[in-house]
Enzyme design. Sequence first.
Site, PDB file in Angstrom:
ATOM      1  N   CYS A   1      78.613  27.016  -9.626  1.00  0.00           N
ATOM      2  CA  CYS A   1      77.184  27.004  -9.975  1.00  0.00           C
ATOM      3  C   CYS A   1      76.797  28.289 -10.697  1.00  0.00           C
ATOM      4  CB  CYS A   1      76.344  26.801  -8.720  1.00  0.00           C
ATOM      5  SG  CYS A   1      76.483  25.112  -8.076  1.00  0.00           S
TER       6      CYS A   1
ATOM      7  N   GLY B   1      78.122  24.699  -2.951  1.00  0.00           N
ATOM      8  CA  GLY B   1      77.688  25.462  -1.787  1.00  0.00           C
ATOM      9  C   GLY B   1      76.753  26.600  -2.221  1.00  0.00           C
TER      10      GLY B   1
ATOM     11  N   GLN C   1      77.159  29.666  -2.041  1.00  0.00           N
ATOM     12  CA  GLN C   1      77.928  30.713  -2.721  1.00  0.00           C
ATOM     13  C   GLN C   1      78.875  30.130  -3.767  1.00  0.00           C
ATOM     14  OE1 GLN C   1      77.704  33.903  -2.857  1.00  0.00           O
ATOM     15  NE2 GLN C   1      76.082  34.106  -1.327  1.00  0.00           N
ATOM     16  N   SER C   2      78.499  29.013  -4.358  1.00  0.00           N
ATOM     17  CA  SER C   2      79.372  28.344  -5.328  1.00  0.00           C
ATOM     18  C   SER C   2      79.648  29.213  -6.556  1.00  0.00           C
ATOM     19  CB  SER C   2      78.704  27.041  -5.767  1.00  0.00           C
ATOM     20  OG  SER C   2      79.342  26.535  -6.927  1.00  0.00           O
ATOM     21  N   ASN C   3      80.933  29.427  -6.836  1.00  0.00           N
ATOM     22  CA  ASN C   3      81.321  30.111  -8.069  1.00  0.00           C
ATOM     23  C   ASN C   3      81.021  29.246  -9.280  1.00  0.00           C
ATOM     24  OD1 ASN C   3      82.699  32.498  -6.902  1.00  0.00           O
ATOM     25  ND2 ASN C   3      84.025  30.930  -6.004  1.00  0.00           N
TER      26      ASN C   3
END
Length: 327
Positions: free
Chosen positions: A76, A70, A72-74
Amino acid sequence: VTLPPRLSVASLPTATRRLTRASEQLGVQLWVKHDDDTGGVHSGNKIRKLQYAVHEALAAGADTLVTCGGLQSNHCRATAVLARRLGLDVTLCLRGTAPARLEGNHLLDTVLGADIVLWTPDQYRDHEAGMASVADRLRAAGRSPFVIAEGCSMPAGCLGYVEACREIAAAETEHGVQFDAIVHAVGSGGTTAGLELGVRLAGLRANPVGIPVCDDAAYFRPRIAKLCADTAARYGLDVHVDPADIDLLDGHGGPGYGITTPPQIADLLAAARDDGLVLDPVYTSKAWHGLRHEIAAGRFAGQTVLFLHTGGVFGLFPHAEALAAAP
Ligand SMILES: Cc1ncc(COP(=O)(O)O)c(C=O)c1O
């Protein structure tokens, strides 16, 4: 069992402590394992998984990491930090549209200079094929890409939580306690799969209990079972996980991925103010809110519960308005 080699980037082992006020209030012995504290900008559960997966990437001669998540992916963001620490390039395929303001994990991805590709939800649906074609394009340009699955929920990543179970065994000895359950958020299933394998290999009594923050048990159970089987087969782990034994509690994800509710925000604030447990809105506060509900319904009566804090603090910032509006 000797686990395969990994990078050494995360601050391990993470601390385990008793949640004094929450235990008193809820009438169940509650402890937390602080995997939110595996590092600074690479904090959270993903770096445990990435230490194994990116070791394999380097062994394969990769110069570029490719992954997805997403906006706001942690995961990534942690991948981008690790790539830069190792001098690698990184392409992130993020689900979302360009926001008016850079915030949270997406801001950090930008600071790190990640090559960001934005996908609509429709484009994201077949993210595996999408990442394969990104990798093809990189290869055609002379690069050596390595594709990391969404959430690093792939066999190498699961080893991170096999290892975490060894830390939990050591914490039990250190604190003279035995856990009955390891309650945690489920987003892509790799943490649960690693825990399921890990508790068996470490001989722990504790039962991993996953709380899906999106989708549901019917969606995750076969995926987690397959991850367990694939991981065991790939690394020669002598352990079998029966899908029926994978404990997932539905009904706590709220209205949808990344969408909070006032009661969930209230529990997030209470955890911070009572025990200094700073949760995130997208994953850990949903698991915590679910745990509180289940305790109220009598599910963990008489048990000693370990809450696995999987991180996500940068996800707080895009929710500043909802947090500021709460009493
Ligand atoms: C903070 C945080 N907690 C929990 C999870 C869920 O872990 P998993 O993807 O292994 O199910 C994620 C990522 O999805 C996360 O970023």
